[in-house]
Motif scaffolding. Sequence first.
Motif, mmCIF file in Angstrom:
data_model
loop_
_atom_site.group_PDB
_atom_site.id
_atom_site.type_symbol
_atom_site.label_atom_id
_atom_site.label_comp_id
_atom_site.label_asym_id
_atom_site.label_seq_id
_atom_site.Cartn_x
_atom_site.Cartn_y
_atom_site.Cartn_z
ATOM 1 N N ARG A 199 0.839 -1.204 0.000
ATOM 2 C CA ARG A 199 0.000 0.000 0.000
ATOM 3 C C ARG A 199 0.870 1.249 0.000
ATOM 4 N N GLY A 200 0.235 2.363 -0.353
ATOM 5 C CA GLY A 200 0.971 3.621 -0.396
ATOM 6 C C GLY A 200 1.027 4.278 0.968
ATOM 7 N N VAL A 201 1.710 5.425 1.023
ATOM 8 C CA VAL A 201 1.801 6.168 2.272
ATOM 9 C C VAL A 201 0.427 6.696 2.666
ATOM 10 N N TRP A 202 0.286 7.073 3.914
ATOM 11 C CA TRP A 202 -1.003 7.578 4.406
ATOM 12 C C TRP A 202 -1.450 8.813 3.595
ATOM 13 N N GLY A 203 -2.734 8.798 3.170
ATOM 14 C CA GLY A 203 -3.266 9.921 2.405
ATOM 15 C C GLY A 203 -2.876 9.902 0.936
ATOM 16 N N SER A 204 -2.477 8.736 0.423
ATOM 17 C CA SER A 204 -1.977 8.685 -0.955
ATOM 18 C C SER A 204 -3.038 9.083 -1.983
ATOM 19 N N LYS A 205 -4.311 8.779 -1.723
ATOM 20 C CA LYS A 205 -5.364 9.150 -2.682
ATOM 21 C C LYS A 205 -5.487 10.666 -2.814
ATOM 22 N N VAL A 206 -5.348 11.348 -1.702
ATOM 23 C CA VAL A 206 -5.402 12.818 -1.741
ATOM 24 C C VAL A 206 -4.187 13.376 -2.472
ATOM 25 N N TYR A 207 -3.018 12.789 -2.210
ATOM 26 C CA TYR A 207 -1.803 13.272 -2.862
ATOM 27 C C TYR A 207 -1.886 13.115 -4.380
ATOM 28 N N ARG A 208 -2.531 12.033 -4.862
ATOM 29 C CA ARG A 208 -2.666 11.834 -6.307
ATOM 30 C C ARG A 208 -3.400 13.008 -6.947
ATOM 31 N N VAL A 209 -4.480 13.450 -6.306
ATOM 32 C CA VAL A 209 -5.256 14.578 -6.831
ATOM 33 C C VAL A 209 -4.407 15.848 -6.813
ATOM 34 N N VAL A 210 -3.683 16.037 -5.703
ATOM 35 C CA VAL A 210 -2.856 17.252 -5.567
ATOM 36 C C VAL A 210 -1.762 17.285 -6.630
ATOM 37 N N PHE A 211 -1.108 16.131 -6.846
ATOM 38 C CA PHE A 211 -0.028 16.084 -7.836
ATOM 39 C C PHE A 211 -0.558 16.303 -9.248
ATOM 40 N N PHE A 212 -1.776 15.811 -9.524
ATOM 41 C CA PHE A 212 -2.309 15.927 -10.885
ATOM 42 C C PHE A 212 -2.886 17.308 -11.170
ATOM 43 N N PHE A 213 -3.155 18.075 -10.127
ATOM 44 C CA PHE A 213 -3.827 19.366 -10.301
ATOM 45 C C PHE A 213 -3.151 20.290 -11.323
ATOM 46 N N PRO A 214 -1.798 20.438 -11.345
ATOM 47 C CA PRO A 214 -1.182 21.329 -12.349
ATOM 48 C C PRO A 214 -1.522 20.958 -13.782
ATOM 49 N N GLN A 215 -1.839 19.663 -14.038
ATOM 50 C CA GLN A 215 -2.194 19.260 -15.399
ATOM 51 C C GLN A 215 -3.524 19.851 -15.843
ATOM 52 N N LEU A 216 -4.356 20.267 -14.886
ATOM 53 C CA LEU A 216 -5.658 20.838 -15.229
ATOM 54 C C LEU A 216 -5.552 22.296 -15.615
ATOM 55 N N LEU A 217 -4.404 22.903 -15.381
ATOM 56 C CA LEU A 217 -4.228 24.319 -15.668
ATOM 57 C C LEU A 217 -3.608 24.503 -17.049
ATOM 58 N N ALA A 218 -4.129 25.462 -17.804
ATOM 59 C CA ALA A 218 -3.529 25.796 -19.093
ATOM 60 C C ALA A 218 -2.110 26.325 -18.867
ATOM 61 N N LEU A 219 -1.230 26.024 -19.824
ATOM 62 C CA LEU A 219 0.165 26.415 -19.648
ATOM 63 C C LEU A 219 0.310 27.941 -19.538
ATOM 64 N N ALA A 220 -0.545 28.661 -20.244
ATOM 65 C CA ALA A 220 -0.499 30.127 -20.148
ATOM 66 C C ALA A 220 -0.828 30.586 -18.732
ATOM 67 N N LEU A 221 -1.804 29.919 -18.095
ATOM 68 C CA LEU A 221 -2.168 30.270 -16.720
ATOM 69 C C LEU A 221 -1.027 29.926 -15.756
ATOM 70 N N VAL A 222 -0.378 28.777 -15.996
ATOM 71 C CA VAL A 222 0.776 28.399 -15.173
ATOM 72 C C VAL A 222 1.861 29.471 -15.273
ATOM 73 N N ALA A 223 2.075 29.971 -16.487
ATOM 74 C CA ALA A 223 3.096 31.009 -16.690
ATOM 75 C C ALA A 223 2.755 32.276 -15.909
ATOM 76 N N VAL A 224 1.482 32.663 -15.930
ATOM 77 C CA VAL A 224 1.066 33.874 -15.204
ATOM 78 C C VAL A 224 1.239 33.669 -13.697
ATOM 79 N N ILE A 225 0.864 32.482 -13.216
ATOM 80 C CA ILE A 225 1.006 32.199 -11.774
ATOM 81 C C ILE A 225 2.469 32.302 -11.346
ATOM 82 N N PHE A 226 3.360 31.693 -12.147
ATOM 83 C CA PHE A 226 4.770 31.697 -11.753
ATOM 84 C C PHE A 226 5.441 33.047 -11.992
#
Length: 301
Positions: A103-130
């Motif tokens: 099994r994965g570390v505690w809270g692994s299901k939540v971490y999967r969503v958190v790690f995938f979140f940047p993929q939901l953002l358009a690259l232009a928006l990522v550029a503005v954020i950074f």
Amino acid sequence: MRHGKYPFIIGFLAVPVALYAIFVVGAYLQMFRLSLTDWTGYGTFKDIGFDNFVKLWNDPVIWTALRHNAYLLLVMPLATIAIALLFAFLLNVGGGSKGGMTRGVWGSKVYRVVFFFPQLLALALVAVIFQRVYGPDKSGMINGLLPDSWEPWLFLADENWALTCILIVLVWQAVGFYVVLFSAGMGSIGQEIYEAAALDGANRITLFFKITMPLLWGNIQVAWIYLGIAAFDAFALVNIMTVNQGGPNNSTQVLSMQIYLNAFKYSQAGYASAIGVVLFFLALSFAWLTLRVTRRDSVEA
């Protein structure tokens, strides 16, 4: 039934093949044709042979851009795959074994969503954020965390660090997708393999290097090719985030940015097409070389 099979298949494929031929193959052929002309992007043009390629060979900015692409090509896949593999391993195997199941570390299901979140953002928006993360004054996120006595760091205006700042954003944006890709690959590895290794006394490091990585080699190979092609691009981030689109002093210049500048700002569409031809063959050579170098006998899970 057999007589009607081939007309059905041909009819099914005709439209997508025709669209691909017109909008992909046709576009490439047109780029090859324009690379041999002096077209400005408007009106007529004349053939000039390989003059654009001679000019490209003697253009120091192109060589600078090529070095920057090579830097991204070397570091971005390495960093992204290493981080994604580590996270995927922790999310799937890092929690150890319980009841015969890894099994994965505690809270692994939540971490999967958190790690995938940047993929939901358009690259232009990522550029503005950074842009705000790297803000040059105390309103920037990083500079805001520094002590008041420190001078703000001009991240994107520093010739030595501007490209690395772009690299960090590229890695940050890509890691989530490859965590999911490698997690799917780890999910296909039989539990009995990990159980047998655990019974033999294998620790987590041994599991990672001796079992997980060899069985994920196909996924890693695909990831390396995709990330390499992405490293040849980087246009959106360089265009939005950097000083004067590739600055300061061409310290973040890349080939895709040179294509855009020559085609749409300098009215040298023929020259931009020549750069595009070079980029096309570089990406093709990279994919072929990667497949050749990383080829190994498949390992069945």
